[in-house]
Design a protein around this motif. Structure first.
Motif, PDB file in Angstrom:
ATOM      1  N   LYS A 280       0.456  -1.251   0.051  1.00  0.00           N
ATOM      2  CA  LYS A 280       0.114  -0.001  -0.671  1.00  0.00           C
ATOM      3  C   LYS A 280       0.831   0.996  -0.032  1.00  0.00           C
ATOM      4  O   LYS A 280       0.476   2.592  -0.752  1.00  0.00           O
ATOM      5  N   HIS A 281       1.653   1.730   0.781  1.00  0.00           N
ATOM      6  CA  HIS A 281       3.144   2.388   0.534  1.00  0.00           C
ATOM      7  C   HIS A 281       4.083   2.730  -0.209  1.00  0.00           C
ATOM      8  O   HIS A 281       4.681   3.584   0.128  1.00  0.00           O
ATOM      9  N   ILE A 282       4.685   1.391  -0.865  1.00  0.00           N
ATOM     10  CA  ILE A 282       5.533   1.508  -1.150  1.00  0.00           C
ATOM     11  C   ILE A 282       5.867   0.928  -2.432  1.00  0.00           C
ATOM     12  O   ILE A 282       5.111  -0.229  -2.965  1.00  0.00           O
ATOM     13  N   GLY A 283       5.799   1.642  -4.002  1.00  0.00           N
ATOM     14  CA  GLY A 283       6.174   1.265  -5.326  1.00  0.00           C
ATOM     15  C   GLY A 283       7.746   1.063  -5.241  1.00  0.00           C
ATOM     16  O   GLY A 283       8.472   1.879  -5.444  1.00  0.00           O
ATOM     17  N   PHE A 284       8.091  -0.541  -5.957  1.00  0.00           N
ATOM     18  CA  PHE A 284       8.908  -0.314  -5.822  1.00  0.00           C
ATOM     19  C   PHE A 284       9.420  -0.996  -8.073  1.00  0.00           C
ATOM     20  O   PHE A 284       8.599  -1.650  -8.769  1.00  0.00           O
ATOM     21  N   VAL A 285      11.091  -0.543  -8.175  1.00  0.00           N
ATOM     22  CA  VAL A 285      10.747  -0.097  -9.312  1.00  0.00           C
ATOM     23  C   VAL A 285      12.504  -0.931  -9.043  1.00  0.00           C
ATOM     24  O   VAL A 285      13.275  -0.690  -8.493  1.00  0.00           O
ATOM     25  N   PHE A 286      12.984  -2.445 -10.110  1.00  0.00           N
ATOM     26  CA  PHE A 286      14.243  -2.798 -10.224  1.00  0.00           C
ATOM     27  C   PHE A 286      15.166  -3.214 -11.120  1.00  0.00           C
ATOM     28  O   PHE A 286      13.664  -2.538 -12.310  1.00  0.00           O
ATOM     29  N   GLN A 287      16.293  -3.350 -10.959  1.00  0.00           N
ATOM     30  CA  GLN A 287      16.700  -2.999 -12.483  1.00  0.00           C
ATOM     31  C   GLN A 287      16.165  -4.448 -13.619  1.00  0.00           C
ATOM     32  O   GLN A 287      16.461  -4.187 -14.573  1.00  0.00           O
ATOM     33  N   GLN A 288      15.621  -5.472 -13.007  1.00  0.00           N
ATOM     34  CA  GLN A 288      15.152  -6.737 -13.881  1.00  0.00           C
ATOM     35  C   GLN A 288      13.762  -6.761 -14.439  1.00  0.00           C
ATOM     36  O   GLN A 288      13.495  -7.409 -14.968  1.00  0.00           O
ATOM     37  N   PHE A 289      13.205  -5.546 -13.996  1.00  0.00           N
ATOM     38  CA  PHE A 289      11.517  -5.011 -14.370  1.00  0.00           C
ATOM     39  C   PHE A 289      10.867  -6.084 -13.772  1.00  0.00           C
ATOM     40  O   PHE A 289       9.949  -5.586 -13.042  1.00  0.00           O
ATOM     41  N   TYR A 290      10.944  -7.326 -13.303  1.00  0.00           N
ATOM     42  CA  TYR A 290      10.206  -8.482 -12.823  1.00  0.00           C
ATOM     43  C   TYR A 290       8.507  -8.512 -13.826  1.00  0.00           C
ATOM     44  O   TYR A 290       7.483  -8.472 -12.337  1.00  0.00           O
ATOM     45  N   LEU A 291       8.845  -8.318 -14.631  1.00  0.00           N
ATOM     46  CA  LEU A 291       7.444  -8.398 -15.336  1.00  0.00           C
ATOM     47  C   LEU A 291       6.822  -9.657 -15.236  1.00  0.00           C
ATOM     48  O   LEU A 291       7.756 -10.706 -15.646  1.00  0.00           O
ATOM     49  N   ILE A 292       5.331  -9.821 -15.335  1.00  0.00           N
ATOM     50  CA  ILE A 292       5.710 -11.427 -15.334  1.00  0.00           C
ATOM     51  C   ILE A 292       4.590 -11.795 -17.385  1.00  0.00           C
ATOM     52  O   ILE A 292       4.182 -11.179 -17.805  1.00  0.00           O
ATOM     53  N   SER A 293       5.684 -13.096 -17.645  1.00  0.00           N
ATOM     54  CA  SER A 293       5.544 -13.295 -19.003  1.00  0.00           C
ATOM     55  C   SER A 293       4.405 -13.501 -19.405  1.00  0.00           C
ATOM     56  O   SER A 293       4.332 -12.596 -20.309  1.00  0.00           O
ATOM     57  N   TYR A 294       3.883 -14.021 -19.073  1.00  0.00           N
ATOM     58  CA  TYR A 294       2.294 -15.024 -19.751  1.00  0.00           C
ATOM     59  C   TYR A 294       1.423 -13.365 -19.250  1.00  0.00           C
ATOM     60  O   TYR A 294       0.309 -13.752 -20.238  1.00  0.00           O
ATOM     61  N   LEU A 295       1.694 -12.547 -18.666  1.00  0.00           N
ATOM     62  CA  LEU A 295       0.455 -11.040 -18.275  1.00  0.00           C
ATOM     63  C   LEU A 295       0.336 -10.130 -19.307  1.00  0.00           C
ATOM     64  O   LEU A 295       1.977 -10.011 -20.108  1.00  0.00           O
ATOM     65  N   ASN A 296      -0.570  -9.239 -19.956  1.00  0.00           N
ATOM     66  CA  ASN A 296      -0.113  -8.619 -20.687  1.00  0.00           C
ATOM     67  C   ASN A 296       0.759  -6.865 -19.892  1.00  0.00           C
ATOM     68  O   ASN A 296       0.641  -7.077 -18.543  1.00  0.00           O
ATOM     69  N   VAL A 297       1.037  -6.113 -20.648  1.00  0.00           N
ATOM     70  CA  VAL A 297       1.271  -4.669 -19.905  1.00  0.00           C
ATOM     71  C   VAL A 297       0.732  -4.267 -19.122  1.00  0.00           C
ATOM     72  O   VAL A 297       0.387  -4.171 -17.978  1.00  0.00           O
ATOM     73  N   LEU A 298      -0.865  -4.150 -19.396  1.00  0.00           N
ATOM     74  CA  LEU A 298      -2.341  -3.428 -18.601  1.00  0.00           C
ATOM     75  C   LEU A 298      -2.363  -4.509 -17.716  1.00  0.00           C
ATOM     76  O   LEU A 298      -2.349  -3.683 -15.916  1.00  0.00           O
ATOM     77  N   GLU A 299      -1.824  -5.969 -17.716  1.00  0.00           N
ATOM     78  CA  GLU A 299      -2.061  -6.968 -16.720  1.00  0.00           C
ATOM     79  C   GLU A 299      -1.317  -6.792 -15.876  1.00  0.00           C
ATOM     80  O   GLU A 299      -1.535  -6.719 -14.158  1.00  0.00           O
ATOM     81  N   ASN A 300      -0.023  -7.013 -16.093  1.00  0.00           N
ATOM     82  CA  ASN A 300       1.202  -6.394 -15.467  1.00  0.00           C
ATOM     83  C   ASN A 300       1.362  -4.971 -14.065  1.00  0.00           C
ATOM     84  O   ASN A 300       1.740  -5.105 -12.929  1.00  0.00           O
TER      85      ASN A 300
END
Length: 223
Positions: free
Chosen positions: A86-106
């Motif tokens: 709820k209080h912290i938004g994370f941005v990492f070097q390796q992105f950590y997007l979920i491959s089987y989800l589309n951009v909006l779903e991520n």
């Protein structure tokens, strides 16, 4: 300004095979709401461990960590998880997007357990994608995007719950210099809106964009 983060005499020690290693040694640090701060250090300096504690991904061995006045160093895993979501938004070097989800779903992943109206959440996600220039790619999968585009998705995901703190760990480490500059411009614009941002990096060019550079060496803040 008001304090968002206050760290008092914080230490972190790990034990492996009976050998104890002290990674953080008496850290004292205050971050005000609305600040843009970089934490800079070489590999092994303790900056990642400090970031993990600030992000409630780890807990200190001793000392205090106050987040918005709450001593989070004493909280259980459930409360730490709630603060992270709820209080912290994370941005990492390796992105950590979920491959089987589309951009909006991520972008929507952090809202899975939200009770907010689904239509409102989707509308906010689309607005964030518009902001980072990816509205037209909301149905794309991560492997159809460039590295810079994937990091833009990660930034939108970090913002979806309107966090008090954006915590970025080497956010340009996997990007070329031109794309890295574009990503840092996004962080600068977010800061101008009043967002509190902490960037952890080894790169002085990235660190210098912040209002304040905190240098860490051998587990101690030296400057």
């Amino acid at each position: 300004m008001n304090k968002l983060i206050e760290i008092v005499n914080l230490e972190k020690e790990y034990e492996n095979f009976g050998v104890k290693t002290k990674v953080l040694k008496g850290i004292n640090l205050t971050v005000e709401k609305g600040e843009f701060v970089s934490i800079m250090g070489v590999s092994g300096s303790g900056k990642t461990t400090l970031m993990n504690i600030i992000g409630c991904l780890d807990t200190p061995t001793s000392g205090k960590y106050f987040f918005e006045g709450v001593d989070v160093s004493q909280l259980d895993d459930d409360r730490l998880s709630e603060i992270r979501n709820k209080h912290i938004g994370f941005v990492f070097q390796q992105f950590y997007l979920i491959s089987y989800l589309n951009v909006l779903e991520n972008v929507l992943v952090p809202t899975i357990y939200s009770n907010e109206n689904k239509g409102n959440v989707v509308k906010r996600a689309e607005e964030l994608l518009r902001r980072v220039g990816l509205e037209e790619k909301k149905s794309f999968k991560p492997n159809q995007l460039s590295g810079g585009q994937q990091q833009r998705v990660a930034i939108a995901r970090a913002l979806i719950n309107d966090p008090d703190l954006i915590l970025a760990d080497e956010p340009t480490g996997a990007l070329d210099s031109k794309t890295a500059s574009e990503i840092m411009e996004i962080f600068k614009s977010l800061h101008k809106e009043g967002r509190t941002i902490i960037v952890v990096t080894h790169d002085y060019k990235v660190a210098s964009i912040a209002d304040r550079i905190i240098r860490i060496e051998d587990g101690k803040i030296i400057d």
